[in-house]
Every structure is written in C-alpha cells, then in structure tokens.
Design an enzyme around this catalytic site. Structure first.
Site, PDB file in Angstrom:
ATOM      1  N   ASP A  99       0.739  -1.441  -0.544  1.00 54.33           N
ATOM      2  CA  ASP A  99       0.435   0.085   0.375  1.00 54.33           C
ATOM      3  C   ASP A  99       0.892   1.410   0.301  1.00 54.33           C
ATOM      4  O   ASP A  99       0.707   2.402   0.137  1.00 54.33           O
ATOM      5  CB  ASP A  99      -0.906   0.149   1.496  1.00 54.33           C
ATOM      6  CG  ASP A  99      -1.914  -1.051   1.420  1.00 54.33           C
ATOM      7  OD1 ASP A  99      -2.031  -1.828   0.008  1.00 54.33           O
ATOM      8  OD2 ASP A  99      -2.941  -0.800   2.327  1.00 54.33           O
ATOM      9  N   ASP A 154       4.863  -9.713   8.760  1.00 49.56           N
ATOM     10  CA  ASP A 154       4.779  -8.523   8.219  1.00 49.56           C
ATOM     11  C   ASP A 154       6.253  -8.182   7.907  1.00 49.56           C
ATOM     12  O   ASP A 154       7.349  -8.594   8.386  1.00 49.56           O
ATOM     13  CB  ASP A 154       4.976  -7.682   9.842  1.00 49.56           C
ATOM     14  CG  ASP A 154       3.242  -7.681  10.127  1.00 49.56           C
ATOM     15  OD1 ASP A 154       2.372  -7.362   9.376  1.00 49.56           O
ATOM     16  OD2 ASP A 154       3.028  -7.049  11.638  1.00 49.56           O
ATOM     17  N   ASP A 156       9.599  -6.402   9.154  1.00 49.20           N
ATOM     18  CA  ASP A 156      10.447  -6.228  10.080  1.00 49.20           C
ATOM     19  C   ASP A 156      10.939  -7.429  10.268  1.00 49.20           C
ATOM     20  O   ASP A 156      11.692  -7.459  11.006  1.00 49.20           O
ATOM     21  CB  ASP A 156      10.038  -5.109  10.925  1.00 49.20           C
ATOM     22  CG  ASP A 156       8.944  -5.907  11.587  1.00 49.20           C
ATOM     23  OD1 ASP A 156       7.831  -5.834  11.263  1.00 49.20           O
ATOM     24  OD2 ASP A 156       8.895  -5.334  12.983  1.00 49.20           O
ATOM     25  N   ASP A 248      -6.038  -8.783  13.837  1.00 49.72           N
ATOM     26  CA  ASP A 248      -4.367  -9.497  14.301  1.00 49.72           C
ATOM     27  C   ASP A 248      -6.055 -10.410  15.838  1.00 49.72           C
ATOM     28  O   ASP A 248      -6.565 -11.703  15.272  1.00 49.72           O
ATOM     29  CB  ASP A 248      -3.701  -9.626  14.520  1.00 49.72           C
ATOM     30  CG  ASP A 248      -3.073  -8.817  15.650  1.00 49.72           C
ATOM     31  OD1 ASP A 248      -4.160  -8.296  16.604  1.00 49.72           O
ATOM     32  OD2 ASP A 248      -1.748  -8.268  15.132  1.00 49.72           O
TER      33      ASP A 248
END
Length: 955
Positions: A99, A154, A156, A248
């Site tokens: 995005d 994710d 990271d 989540d």
C-alpha cells in the site's frame, strides 16, 4: 488536613481500588505462569514428536502474504527471506501486499521479479486507496488466491527456511486447528537500552503467556505476524475486519468463538526487529493499546454469552483489557499523594492489604520475566535481566500515551492505522531509518514525574516510608520517558533546521551567564542576612535592588545571545538546569507578608468559614488563627479587609495549607507551578516548531524564581492554568481551553483578556462557557452576596501605586483639578484606554494558527498590565510565560526591570510603609514603554507572526 479530609478519603478509596485492580492483573500473570509450568513438559514432548515426524509426500498449497506500507529499508530483505522458504515452488504463492506511497513500491516489484526469475510465484499487489489498512490488504490478497493455508509476515521479520515445514504439521493433524503462532526473536536486541528492554518484555509474552494460554485450552491471540492460518477458519470467522486497530486479535478471537482452536510453538522462532526509538515504540504501543480495548468492547459481550467456561471467559477478559493497567497507573499516581496523608490513620490490616497488593503487582512481572529467560535461554538468559529496571521504567513511562489510547477506544474515536517505522537495524549497529514517527514532547510524562516527586516528598516525611517504592518506580519511569522523548524531539528539530546556522551555539556564553545568575540568587538569599541581620528586602533594599538588577542585565544579555544563535541539546539542558538551580537558590529568600494572608484564608476555607464575609480581624481566636500560629496571624497585612482573591486562588490556598501551614509551603508550591509552566512553554515551542532554547526567555526571567520560589506569591497558579489553556487552544481543544483559561481568570482577573483570542469569531454558545465556569466557582461562596467583590473593589479603587500610566494621569489631573480629583475618574480613564487599545489589537489580529493565538494573547496581556492602576512585579508572571513567543524586546526589558520595585523601600517613610517613588517608577516603566511604542509603530507595517517565524527559524 481538615478541608481536604473528604477529598483525601475519596482519593484513598480510588487509590486502593486501583492498586487492587493492578494486583488482579498481577495474579493473572501468576496464574498464567502456573499453567505454563503445569503443561510445559507435555508441550515440549509434542513439539519434539512433531520435529521427528516426516511430512506427507503431497504438500498443500501455501499463500505467503507480506503486508507492507512505505518499507524501503526492509522490503528487499523481507522478500528475499520469504524466497528462501523450503517449500515446493509449485505449491508456494507469495503476495507482496503493498500500500506504499513512495519509491518502495518499485523496490518491492524488483524484489518480486527476482523471485520470479528463480521460478517462484511472487507478485506485488499495489493498492491506491489503502482502505481497511492492513486488514483490507490481507482480505484483498485472499481474493486473488485460493490456497488453503496462509502464512503472514510483517515487514520487519526474517523467517527461517524451515518455517512452513514446522508450522504445517499441527494443522495437518488437527482439522479444528485454525492457527499456528510462532515466537518472536530479535534481530536488534542489543542496539540500545530501549531495544534490550523491549526484547525482555516480548520474551515474557511469548515464553510464558502465549504458551500458557495455548497449552491449557484458553483463548490466545494471533500476533499479526509469524503465523500460519487455515483459510477455511478465516472465512468461517467472517474474514478480516478493520473496525479495530488490532485486526489480528479480533480475527483470532472470532475464530475461537466459532469453535476453532489456536496453538503456539515455542520452537518456531522468527527473528524480527523491535522499534529502536521511543517515538516508534510509542506509536506501536498506542496502536496495540487502542486496538485491544476496541476488540474487548466489540467481542467481550460475545465471549460472556458463549459456552466457554468461567475461567476461559475471565482469562479472555483480562487478556483483552490488559492495557487498562496504564490508566490504573495514572489513577494511582495522582491519588497517591492525597492518600498518603491518611496513612497514619489507617489500621494495620489495611496497610498490610495495601502492601500485599503492591507486592503482587510489582513481583508478578519480575518473576514472569525471570522465568521467561530461564525457559528460553537457561542460565545464559539471566544476563538479559540486567535490563529489567529499564523495562520497568518504560512500562511505567508509556502510561500517559497508552492511557490516551485506551480513552480514545472507550469513547469510540476512530483513527488511522499508523505503522511502526522499521530501519533494517541488526545487532549493535547505529539506528537508522528512512521513516520516523512523530516525536512526543515528553511534557505530560514530565508533569507526572514532578507529581510523583511530590508524593515521594510526602512519603519520606511521613511515618510510613515503606509506602513510597511504587511512587519511586513511577518517578523513574516517567522521568526516563520524558528525557528520551525530549531528546528525540530535539534531534528531530535539529534535523529540520537550516544548515547555515548549524554549529553556532550560544552555550559558551550561557555557561558563565547561568553561573552568575545562580550566584546572584544565592547572594540575595544569604548575604543581606549576614550584613544587616535581616532577610527581607525591606531591610536591605539597596542590596536586593542592586544584585537583582545585575541579574536582570545578565538575563537580557543571555536573551540577546539565544535569539541570535541556535541552541542544541546541551544548551537546552543547561538552560533547564540553571532555571531549576535559580529557583532552589531563591528558596532562601524571606516570604512575602502576603503569604500570612494566604495561610489564614486557606485555613478559613478549610474550616468552612467564608473569607469574603469574615476578615482576619473578625476571625481572631478562631480555628484558622490558632492553626497558623499567633505570630503569623498578627503579621497579616490589612487584617480589616476580607479576601480580595478569586475562588480558584482560594482553592489553591486551601490545597497548599492542607499539606503544611508553614510559609515555605507556598514557596515550594510556587516552585512546582513555575516548573510545570516551564514545561508547558517547551511543549508550546514544540507545537510552534520554534527553537527550544527560546525557553530561556521564561526560564531565566527574574520574576519566576524571585517572586514564587523566593517570596511565595500565589499568582503562578494563574500562570499555570493560563499555560494549560493556551496549550489546549493551540491544539484545537476549544472547550477545554476555555475552561482552563476561565479558571486562570478566576485566579487573577486580568487573565480574562486571554479569553478574547480563543473566542474570536466563535458563536454565542462559546461565549457563555466562561460565565458558567465563573458561576460554578463562585457558587460555594455565594452566601457573601455582593461582598464577593466589595473588597476587591476597595483595593482597586484605593490602592493605586506602581502603575505605568496611572501616576501620570493622576499628576495631570491634579495639576488641572487640584487634589480634589476623584480617583474614580482616573480609573475610568484607564478602563477607557484599555478598551480602545484592546479593540485596536483585536481588529488588526488574525487568530488562526498557534503563532497568532500566542502572539495576540501576549499583546493583550501586556496592554492590560500597562493600564492597571496597581502593578506589582509578580503580576508579570503570565506575560513572562509568553515571552518566548514574541519578538518584542520591550516586553523582555519590562519584565527584567521588575526588581527595580525593591528600591521603593529606600524612600518609604517606614520600612513597612506603602508608598510610591516617582523616579523609581519611571525607571521601571518608561524605557520599556518607549520601546514598546516604537515597536508598535514598526509593527503597523509588519506581520508580527511572520516576524516571529523568521526569528525562531534562525534562533
């Protein structure tokens, strides 16, 4: 103590409730720890068996989703790591759900193209609207692929090659299992103290809490990454929803309410990056805190209507509401000082219960983190426990931000999903990132730190010093968070400043200037006492006037230097240190004789006596006179007068005297209010994006340390309330700003002019708010009728001295009409001049930006002070607050000349007489007034706001 007894009991009750609830969450941690120890061997055996078990020959298709947003520093690392997953290429589908709005979009496409060259199905899906944020991206990706299992990582995180082969086995064996959650490891545990502390806290969550919940049949949550989902369970639960910030937790609980189960594998470790800056960590924690409470509001009714057992429902409730701990920390902090006043009156069993609550609340996280390190790393993990104090500090210091998040969730305020910036940091390398979260001012944490210090002082002076450890923890935690937040904000400001002025520091000059100011304050505090045997300025006016004017000269030179040069972190630190030292040094000054009245009136209100009806002379022999002592009572000035102070000031007097009836109490209270006001100035400078070193204009101004920490005048409470009002007004919180500014005006009437910029252009309903606040404050004293204002009118009508214009109008009037001139005509003339000047200022002003609000407020206050018939140097306090936001040197000079008033004692007929020396008054006002007129003429052709912005950009 009498007046605050009801309030103290209420505060004590709230404090006990807060400590009880904190202890309840502590017991929950102990419960989870016991569950882990009970089921750990069985879980380890299951995980060992899975590791030795072979996978089926035909593996299912797996979709790997990588939601990212502006992750140029880590997107390539993420895609490459996923490309190394050990899974058949024809069964592996990789989606980069991008995005982004920057060049990382192209970087992600290039990384996916490289995987396709190796024969992998890797696509970059770029959305332009970002609707639903992360949940929307995951749902959009699911619609593009029908693989039965979905792994999510994710940006990271860097999964190992065998992640899918480990995670798929439990899902293949149990058809009702919807999720296998992996454990977070840390790529940058040792980057700095913050990352080390976070890693320790995250280890406690994954080593104890997730395992305890999963292995004992309790509901657990998906952590947003490092998990493998069954697609059918996501669809059955209703799919990804984005009405909370923790999509989540929301999805995992909805799935479990549908009858699915989740599990966790402690050996399924995935290295990831924890935030390396306080601002990034606050952003992450804010999202988690708000999202979990949003999820609790959304799902707890369903949980308690479900068929789950009571223990499972209670565990889910404590789990989803865990971030309520932070508001409880703030509640206990602010109630503690008042509650401590009752410690000596409580029975021993109540004290023991309180001690037990504190012990449970404090020991449970310590034991949890110690056990977590042993579980994960054996004895070697004990080395990580050296970061436990830092974890305790940040866990406390984040309470302000997280409490705000909880409050927003409770009142249904929606906000954007703000992702946590990542920098690709590994090991002990220097923290770097292309993205930064907005740094907080740290002022709220600093206020909490100061309040905790007040509680510590009360605790250490009481009989039960053992009750102070909790406040000591709060003090250290909020201080740590304030320092780190301010440091990051300073670094951010320096990064945006003009390189042409970089390196031009005023510090070499400010060091000797600061030393001279502190030496001057010490001189005022002690030398006159040694020379003349007295400590009051009235007995040594030449000493006081001469030294104070020398301090003013040094101050003016420091102001000129700070306005000409940029100040960095060390400059700000030195300015604040000198400001604090100045106020401590001034504590040695003799308190003003006005303090005797403050003490008496505070006790009057405490004992239920209306100070607007009964003057000190009428109350002789009453409880108030006995409580303050006869020596203090007989030193009250104008004992025949009832109170001339407003309700908020009387409330302040009552509060201060509840702690102590010694004159020093008002000096300490003035010091605290002055420091808090200084913090508000720093926060306003941050909001105005001005140089922080400009705080020197307020921090080193002689009015603050000499009049409040020195003489103990109570006007600083008005300044503090005014600062709060301006901070809220510049943040577009109009209703709260008007309430705070109205309270300031009910502490000192001339603060009412600060309402005008806030009400400019507003509808009638906003103009009605200040009168309603006034009615509410005067209502408890309404029995006095018109006496509420009669003494103030007497003071304003008769006590004319030290004014800027009043002596000259009186001189002119007397020369024309003789000594028979009615003083009321002079007052009317001053009111007329004030109204004309105020109209001109308001007509020319624009009130749209923080700069304009602050600038106009300062000018209106200055004009009000010019028109006052009586002007004491402590009246300058609100103007001093606004000096950092004006380009006017005349106002700085005017406030710096305030100590000239001390020289009036030289010409008084008696040491305690009231009088006026025209020459001294002229010296105090005329230079500044002439410069003010000159600046006003120049301002007709200039934009003062634009001038301020230009000054702050170069200063």
């Amino acid at each position: 103590m009498h007046a605050l007894a009801p309030l103290a009991y209420v505060a004590a009750a709230i404090y006990v409730l807060a400590v009880f609830l904190l202890a309840l969450y502590g017991l929950h941690s102990f419960w989870l720890l016991s569950l882990l120890l009970r089921h750990r061997k069985e879980a380890v055996a299951i995980e060992t068996a899975e590791a030795n078990e072979a996978l089926p020959a035909e593996l299912p298709r797996v979709l790997v989703q990588l939601p990212v947003f502006n992750e140029r520093d880590v997107v390539h690392r993420l895609v490459e790591a996923v490309g190394r997953l050990d899974w058949p290429a024809d069964k592996l589908h990789i989606q980069l759900l991008d995005d982004s709005t920057d060049d990382s979009v192209e970087m992600g496409r290039v990384a996916c193209a490289r995987l396709r060259e190796r024969g992998l199905d890797a696509v970059s899906i770029h959305r332009l609207d970002r609707s639903g944020f992360k949940a929307g991206a995951l749902d959009h990706g699911m619609q593009q692929n029908d693989a039965p299992f979905i792994a999510i990582f994710d940006a990271d995180f860097v999964p190992d090659a065998d992640f899918l082969k480990k995670a798929i086995k439990p899902l293949l064996h149990d058809e009702k299992l919807c999720l296998v959650q992996g454990r977070w490891e840390h790529l940058n545990r040792h980057t700095n103290l913050l990352t080390s502390a976070q890693a320790l806290g995250i280890d406690g969550h994954f080593a104890i809490e997730q395992g305890a919940r999963a292995w004992s049949g309790l509901a657990m949550n998906f952590n947003g990454t490092c998990g493998l989902w069954r697609r059918a369970a996501i669809i059955d639960a209703g799919g990804w929803e984005h009405d909370t910030l923790t999509e989540d937790m929301d999805l995992s609980y909805r799935a479990q309410l549908k009858g699915w189960t989740c599990t966790y594998r402690i050996g399924l470790a995935v290295p990831g990056e924890v935030p390396a800056t306080v601002s990034a960590w606050r952003t992450q924690q804010f999202r988690w805190a708000k999202g979990s409470i949003q999820t609790a509001i959304k799902l707890l009714p369903r949980v308690w209507r479900s068929s789950w057992g009571f223990h499972a429902k209670l565990a889910a409730t404590l789990h989803m509401t865990h971030y309520l701990v932070h508001p409880l920390i703030l509640v206990s902090l602010f109630c503690a000082p008042l509650a401590l006043m009752l410690v000596d009156r409580l029975p021993w069993w109540v004290l023991m219960l309180g001690f037990a609550g504190f012990l449970i609340g404090a020991s449970s996280p310590i034991i949890t983190y110690v056990t977590a390190q042993v579980v994960l790393n054996g004895r070697n993990g004990l080395r990580n426990l050296r970061n436990l104090p830092a974890l305790a500090a940040i866990g406390t210091g984040i309470a302000v931000s997280n409490s705000n998040a909880v409050w927003q969730a409770l009142r249904g305020k929606q906000s954007e999903f703000v992702r946590t910036p990542k920098g690709g940091n590994v090991g002990k390398g220097k923290v770097s990132s292309s993205y930064k979260s907005k740094a907080a001012s740290g002022m709220a944490e600093l206020f909490c730190c100061l309040w905790a210090a007040v509680g510590l002082a009360l605790g250490f002076t009481g009989a039960h010093k053992w009750v102070t450890p909790l406040l000591a923890l709060y003090f250290s935690g909020f201080l740590w968070m304030a320092i780190y937040s301010i440091r990051e904000r300073l670094a951010d400001e320096r990064a945006h400043r003009d390189d042409s002025v970089r390196g031009r520091s005023p510090l070499p000059f400010l060091i000797p200037a600061g030393v001279l100011l502190v030496v001057g304050a010490l001189t005022l505090s002690f030398l006159p006492r040694l020379i003349s045997g007295a400590d009051s300025w009235r007995h040594a006016p030449a000493w006081f006037g001469g030294v104070a004017l020398g301090m003013s000269t040094v101050y003016l030179a420091a102001v000129a230097m700070v306005r000409a040069r940029q100040g960095g972190t060390w400059t700000i630190g030195w300015v604040i240190a000198v400001a604090f030292a100045l106020r401590i040094a001034c504590l040695g000054l003799a308190p003003s004789d006005d303090v005797n009245r403050y003490l008496f009136e505070g006790r009057q209100v405490a004992n239920g006596q209306n100070p607007y009806i009964y003057s000190p002379a009428q109350s002789m022999g009453g409880p108030a006179s006995e409580q303050i002592g006869w020596e203090t009572y007989f030193a009250i000035n104008h004992p025949e007068w009832a109170s001339i102070y407003q309700p908020v000031t009387l409330a302040y007097e009552t509060l201060v005297t509840a702690f102590s009836v010694h004159p020093l109490s008002f000096k300490i209270a003035g010091l605290i209010c002055d420091l808090l006001a200084m913090g508000l100035v720093v926060a306003l400078l941050m909001r105005a994006r001005a140089a922080f070193s400009m705080v020197l204009l307020m921090a080193w101004n002689p009015v603050g340390p000499l009049m409040f920490a020195g003489e103990g005048h109570h006007d600083e409470i008005m300044t503090l309330l005014l600062g709060c009002g301006l901070y809220l007004a510049t943040g577009n919180h109009l209703k709260r700003a008007l309430v705070m500014t109205s309270l300031a005006a009910l502490a000192k009437p001339f603060a009412v002019v600060a309402l005008l910029p806030q009400l400019s252009g507003k509808a009638l309903k906003w103009w009605l708010l200040p009168p309603l606040v006034a009615i509410g404050c005067y209502l408890p004293f309404s029995g006095a009728g018109m006496k509420l204002f009669s003494t103030l009118g007497t003071f304003g009508g008769q006590g004319h001295f030290h004014g800027v214009l009043e002596p000259w109008l009186r001189l002119l009037g007397n020369s024309l009409a003789g000594d028979a001139l009615d003083q009321r005509l002079i007052t009317a003339a001053l009111i007329g001049l004030w109204l004309i000047g105020t109209f001109v200022l308001m007509a020319r002003a624009r009130v749209r930006t923080p700069h304009e609000i602050l600038d106009l407020t300062g000018r209106l206050l200055a004009w009000m002070l010019v028109c006052l018939p009586t002007l004491h140097l402590w009246y300058f306090a609100p103007l001093v607050l606004l000096l950092p936001f004006t380009t006017s040197f005349a106002l700085v000079l005017w406030t710096a000349m305030a100590p000239v008033y001390w020289l009036h004692a030289v010409v008084f007929p008696t040491p305690m007489g009231w009088g006026e020396a025209p020459l001294i008054t002229a010296v105090a006002h005329l230079p500044a007034l002439a410069l003010m007129i000159y600046e006003s003429v120049l301002a007709l052709a200039k934009d003062p706001v634009q001038e301020f912005e230009q000054t702050t950009q170069t200063a």
